[in-house]
Design a protein around this motif. Structure first.
Motif, PDB file in Angstrom:
ATOM      1  N   ILE A 134     -27.791 -84.198  24.270  1.00 46.16           N
ATOM      2  CA  ILE A 134     -28.311 -82.826  24.302  1.00 46.16           C
ATOM      3  C   ILE A 134     -29.420 -82.696  25.350  1.00 46.16           C
ATOM      4  O   ILE A 134     -29.469 -81.735  26.124  1.00 46.16           O
ATOM      5  N   ARG A 135     -30.306 -83.670  25.381  1.00 47.15           N
ATOM      6  CA  ARG A 135     -31.415 -83.653  26.339  1.00 47.15           C
ATOM      7  C   ARG A 135     -30.882 -83.711  27.775  1.00 47.15           C
ATOM      8  O   ARG A 135     -31.385 -83.017  28.664  1.00 47.15           O
ATOM      9  N   PHE A 136     -29.846 -84.524  27.990  1.00 50.87           N
ATOM     10  CA  PHE A 136     -29.246 -84.619  29.323  1.00 50.87           C
ATOM     11  C   PHE A 136     -28.712 -83.252  29.768  1.00 50.87           C
ATOM     12  O   PHE A 136     -28.903 -82.838  30.909  1.00 50.87           O
ATOM     13  N   GLY A 137     -28.040 -82.563  28.857  1.00 55.06           N
ATOM     14  CA  GLY A 137     -27.504 -81.241  29.185  1.00 55.06           C
ATOM     15  C   GLY A 137     -28.594 -80.274  29.597  1.00 55.06           C
ATOM     16  O   GLY A 137     -28.441 -79.501  30.563  1.00 55.06           O
ATOM     17  N   LYS A 138     -29.712 -80.305  28.896  1.00 54.82           N
ATOM     18  CA  LYS A 138     -30.831 -79.412  29.216  1.00 54.82           C
ATOM     19  C   LYS A 138     -31.472 -79.779  30.558  1.00 54.82           C
ATOM     20  O   LYS A 138     -31.801 -78.899  31.363  1.00 54.82           O
ATOM     21  N   LEU A 139     -31.673 -81.077  30.782  1.00 51.19           N
ATOM     22  CA  LEU A 139     -32.273 -81.520  32.039  1.00 51.19           C
ATOM     23  C   LEU A 139     -31.371 -81.191  33.227  1.00 51.19           C
ATOM     24  O   LEU A 139     -31.846 -80.792  34.296  1.00 51.19           O
ATOM     25  N   LYS A 140     -30.073 -81.352  33.039  1.00 55.24           N
ATOM     26  CA  LYS A 140     -29.114 -81.069  34.110  1.00 55.24           C
ATOM     27  C   LYS A 140     -29.109 -79.568  34.438  1.00 55.24           C
ATOM     28  O   LYS A 140     -29.125 -79.170  35.614  1.00 55.24           O
ATOM     29  N   ALA A 141     -29.100 -78.744  33.392  1.00 52.28           N
ATOM     30  CA  ALA A 141     -29.110 -77.299  33.619  1.00 52.28           C
ATOM     31  C   ALA A 141     -30.379 -76.863  34.332  1.00 52.28           C
ATOM     32  O   ALA A 141     -30.348 -76.012  35.236  1.00 52.28           O
ATOM     33  N   LYS A 142     -31.492 -77.449  33.956  1.00 53.57           N
ATOM     34  CA  LYS A 142     -32.778 -77.105  34.586  1.00 53.57           C
ATOM     35  C   LYS A 142     -32.783 -77.530  36.054  1.00 53.57           C
ATOM     36  O   LYS A 142     -33.233 -76.775  36.929  1.00 53.57           O
ATOM     37  N   ALA A 143     -32.293 -78.744  36.322  1.00 53.37           N
ATOM     38  CA  ALA A 143     -32.263 -79.225  37.705  1.00 53.37           C
ATOM     39  C   ALA A 143     -31.364 -78.357  38.579  1.00 53.37           C
ATOM     40  O   ALA A 143     -31.707 -78.038  39.724  1.00 53.37           O
ATOM     41  N   GLU A 144     -30.223 -77.959  38.049  1.00 50.50           N
ATOM     42  CA  GLU A 144     -29.300 -77.117  38.809  1.00 50.50           C
ATOM     43  C   GLU A 144     -29.897 -75.735  39.066  1.00 50.50           C
ATOM     44  O   GLU A 144     -29.762 -75.181  40.158  1.00 50.50           O
ATOM     45  N   ARG A 145     -30.572 -75.180  38.047  1.00 50.53           N
ATOM     46  CA  ARG A 145     -31.190 -73.870  38.197  1.00 50.53           C
ATOM     47  C   ARG A 145     -32.280 -73.904  39.268  1.00 50.53           C
ATOM     48  O   ARG A 145     -32.367 -73.009  40.118  1.00 50.53           O
ATOM     49  N   VAL A 301     -22.858 -93.923  30.401  1.00 50.31           N
ATOM     50  CA  VAL A 301     -21.891 -93.345  31.327  1.00 50.31           C
ATOM     51  C   VAL A 301     -21.973 -91.817  31.291  1.00 50.31           C
ATOM     52  O   VAL A 301     -21.970 -91.151  32.339  1.00 50.31           O
ATOM     53  N   GLN A 302     -22.099 -91.261  30.091  1.00 51.16           N
ATOM     54  CA  GLN A 302     -22.123 -89.801  29.958  1.00 51.16           C
ATOM     55  C   GLN A 302     -23.364 -89.176  30.592  1.00 51.16           C
ATOM     56  O   GLN A 302     -23.290 -88.096  31.168  1.00 51.16           O
ATOM     57  N   VAL A 303     -24.506 -89.853  30.469  1.00 55.22           N
ATOM     58  CA  VAL A 303     -25.748 -89.272  30.985  1.00 55.22           C
ATOM     59  C   VAL A 303     -26.159 -89.863  32.329  1.00 55.22           C
ATOM     60  O   VAL A 303     -27.214 -89.508  32.869  1.00 55.22           O
ATOM     61  N   ALA A 304     -25.331 -90.771  32.854  1.00 54.04           N
ATOM     62  CA  ALA A 304     -25.551 -91.344  34.187  1.00 54.04           C
ATOM     63  C   ALA A 304     -26.944 -91.947  34.348  1.00 54.04           C
ATOM     64  O   ALA A 304     -27.627 -91.736  35.355  1.00 54.04           O
ATOM     65  N   ALA A 305     -27.378 -92.702  33.339  1.00 56.67           N
ATOM     66  CA  ALA A 305     -28.691 -93.350  33.411  1.00 56.67           C
ATOM     67  C   ALA A 305     -28.690 -94.569  32.508  1.00 56.67           C
ATOM     68  O   ALA A 305     -28.021 -94.591  31.466  1.00 56.67           O
ATOM     69  N   ASP A 306     -29.439 -95.592  32.910  1.00 53.10           N
ATOM     70  CA  ASP A 306     -29.534 -96.820  32.126  1.00 53.10           C
ATOM     71  C   ASP A 306     -30.345 -96.598  30.862  1.00 53.10           C
ATOM     72  O   ASP A 306     -31.309 -95.832  30.855  1.00 53.10           O
ATOM     73  N   PHE A 307     -29.983 -97.313  29.811  1.00 48.87           N
ATOM     74  CA  PHE A 307     -30.701 -97.282  28.541  1.00 48.87           C
ATOM     75  C   PHE A 307     -32.168 -97.659  28.741  1.00 48.87           C
ATOM     76  O   PHE A 307     -33.069 -96.974  28.264  1.00 48.87           O
ATOM     77  N   LYS A 308     -32.428 -98.745  29.425  1.00 51.91           N
ATOM     78  CA  LYS A 308     -33.778 -99.148  29.790  1.00 51.91           C
ATOM     79  C   LYS A 308     -33.913 -99.067  31.303  1.00 51.91           C
ATOM     80  O   LYS A 308     -32.960 -99.334  32.025  1.00 51.91           O
ATOM     81  N   HIS A 309     -35.087 -98.691  31.768  1.00 47.58           N
ATOM     82  CA  HIS A 309     -35.308 -98.594  33.212  1.00 47.58           C
ATOM     83  C   HIS A 309     -35.028 -99.949  33.866  1.00 47.58           C
ATOM     84  O   HIS A 309     -35.677-100.945  33.574  1.00 47.58           O
ATOM     85  N   GLY A 310     -34.030 -99.979  34.739  1.00 49.15           N
ATOM     86  CA  GLY A 310     -33.702-101.211  35.445  1.00 49.15           C
ATOM     87  C   GLY A 310     -32.841-102.172  34.665  1.00 49.15           C
ATOM     88  O   GLY A 310     -32.549-103.277  35.157  1.00 49.15           O
ATOM     89  N   LEU A 311     -32.413-101.804  33.468  1.00 48.87           N
ATOM     90  CA  LEU A 311     -31.562-102.687  32.668  1.00 48.87           C
ATOM     91  C   LEU A 311     -30.627-101.832  31.821  1.00 48.87           C
ATOM     92  O   LEU A 311     -31.060-101.170  30.889  1.00 48.87           O
ATOM     93  N   SER A 312     -29.363-101.858  32.160  1.00 43.62           N
ATOM     94  CA  SER A 312     -28.392-101.045  31.446  1.00 43.62           C
ATOM     95  C   SER A 312     -27.883-101.757  30.202  1.00 43.62           C
ATOM     96  O   SER A 312     -27.922-102.984  30.108  1.00 43.62           O
ATOM     97  N   MET A 313     -27.382-100.971  29.248  1.00 40.33           N
ATOM     98  CA  MET A 313     -26.776-101.562  28.069  1.00 40.33           C
ATOM     99  C   MET A 313     -25.506-102.328  28.453  1.00 40.33           C
ATOM    100  O   MET A 313     -25.172-103.339  27.825  1.00 40.33           O
ATOM    101  N   ALA A 314     -24.831-101.855  29.490  1.00 42.80           N
ATOM    102  CA  ALA A 314     -23.643-102.572  29.961  1.00 42.80           C
ATOM    103  C   ALA A 314     -24.011-103.996  30.377  1.00 42.80           C
ATOM    104  O   ALA A 314     -23.290-104.959  30.065  1.00 42.80           O
ATOM    105  N   GLU A 315     -25.125-104.139  31.082  1.00 44.54           N
ATOM    106  CA  GLU A 315     -25.582-105.460  31.498  1.00 44.54           C
ATOM    107  C   GLU A 315     -26.052-106.279  30.297  1.00 44.54           C
ATOM    108  O   GLU A 315     -25.835-107.495  30.231  1.00 44.54           O
ATOM    109  N   ILE A 316     -26.687-105.628  29.344  1.00 44.83           N
ATOM    110  CA  ILE A 316     -27.121-106.308  28.128  1.00 44.83           C
ATOM    111  C   ILE A 316     -25.926-106.893  27.384  1.00 44.83           C
ATOM    112  O   ILE A 316     -25.962-108.030  26.898  1.00 44.83           O
ATOM    113  N   ILE A 317     -24.852-106.125  27.323  1.00 46.64           N
ATOM    114  CA  ILE A 317     -23.635-106.593  26.652  1.00 46.64           C
ATOM    115  C   ILE A 317     -23.057-107.805  27.371  1.00 46.64           C
ATOM    116  O   ILE A 317     -22.606-108.772  26.737  1.00 46.64           O
TER     117      ILE A 317
END
Length: 366
Positions: A134-145, A301-317
């Motif tokens: 939900i937060r990603f959707g709001k941030l994206k809409a604000k950035a586009e506006r 993947v959906q929000v196009a950002a890593d879970f932790k700054h500089g360390l993605s959950m994909a890498e953690i896995i």
């Protein structure tokens, strides 16, 4: 096309027709008014006087080691003063992102020390992952506006990270602080007959040794944000100056059960995957809760950002899988493993005996 971010938009850009396109000035936030009755500083910092002066002594419990050490300490002082009836334990239920059994453990700890009132609060609406989306959707809409207003291509904007972070701990305000303040409103209403603001002593298990920001926190302070004309909230951090060893010695002395996640090697509890947790903790959590780790990775993947700054959950896995391949599946450690490193095996064995006896007595009493 130029690329814009939420934090790097120029004040003036040339619009599509060559006309200046200015970003509208943001409305200044009105300063929050605090009721005139709310004091600026606490009347005392002496523990026993804080308990005596309070109408309610609220112990925040995540079910973790710091919470239970604080609970043991506060209850011991309240009992000595004959004021245990003031004590309430509150657990903010975080749902499936918590370690299993956390809420039940927090309640058991409260019952074992004799606290009769245990309250569970929970934020309404989506869970943490849902809130990230939900937060990603709001941030994206604000950035586009803002990009459109600046004459830039909205499709090229970069969206600010939607995950919580050390500088944006909205997870705490949304899922803990807000629901707890709602309970404060209820507690104040229960004592409205006093004819004055109800005094709530809000006990927090934050320790200076945990981080530099927490080291700067005062041991006692007035929470003016949580206070109003009907309630005055004083924050007390009873174990702020305690070391890890002191926390474990208090747990050993009390006999209260602690969460088995510590024996597995976790350093902190509550969220299984905390954005503020160290790398070793989140990798271990991924080995213990692989399905939940994959849910976090899918959200990245959906929000196009890593879970932790500089360390993605994909890498953690990936790192968790490498450890599994090298060492094999995790094996359940002996009960008391975490404590033994601080108080020794002999005292830990005695603690386990007291813990089991306390649990047996609670079962018989109920």
């Amino acid at each position: 096309m130029q690329t814009a971010t939420l934090f790097d938009l120029p004040a003036i850009q040339t619009g599509p027709q060559g006309a200046p396109a200015t970003t509208p000035a943001k409305k200044a936030r009105r300063p929050r008014k605090v009721h005139a009755s709310v004091p600026l500083t606490p009347s005392t910092t002496v523990p026993d006087e804080l308990i005596r002066d309070a109408d309610w002594v609220v112990v925040n419990s995540s079910g973790g080691k710091d919470s239970q050490a604080m609970l043991s300490y506060v209850v011991r002082r309240a009992k000595a003063l004959g004021m245990l009836d003031k004590v309430i334990v509150i657990h903010a239920d975080l749902g499936d992102i918590e370690w299993g059994g956390t809420k039940a453990l927090a309640e058991e700890q409260a019952r074992l020390v004799g606290v009769r009132r245990f309250e569970v609060v929970q934020a309404k609406g989506a869970d943490l992952l849902g809130r990230v989306l939900i937060r990603f959707g709001k941030l994206k809409a604000k950035a586009e506006r803002e990009a459109i207003e600046a004459g830039l291509d909205p499709a090229a904007v970069k969206v600010a990270p939607a995950w919580p972070s050390s500088s944006a701990r909205w997870c705490t305000s949304d899922m803990k602080r807000g629901p707890i303040w709602t309970l404060f409103t209820k507690l104040a209403a229960e004592l409205s007959h006093l004819g004055r603001p109800v005094r709530i002593l809000n006990c927090m298990g934050q320790r200076a040794a945990e981080s530099a920001p927490r080291a700067k926190l005062a041991e006692v302070e007035i929470d003016r944000s949580a206070s109003n004309g009907k309630r005055h909230v004083t924050v007390w951090r009873p174990i702020h100056g305690w070391s890890d060893a002191e926390v474990w010695r208090e747990i050993e002395r009390s006999g209260l059960p602690y969460h088995p996640a510590y024996d597995w090697g976790m350093r902190r509890l509550s969220c299984s995957f905390c954005v503020l947790g160290c790398e070793a903790d989140v990798v271990l959590a991924a080995r213990l809760r692989p399905q939940k780790a994959h849910e976090y990775a899918a959200m990245e993947v959906q929000v196009a950002a890593d879970f932790k700054h500089g360390l993605s959950m994909a890498e953690i896995i990936v790192r968790a899988a490498e450890l599994e391949a090298e060492h094999g599946p995790l094996r359940r450690p002996p009960a008391g493993t975490a404590m033994a490193g601080f108080v020794g095996k002999s005292r830990t064995a005695m603690y386990l005996g007291r813990r089991d006896l306390l649990r047996e007595r609670l079962t018989l009493a109920s």
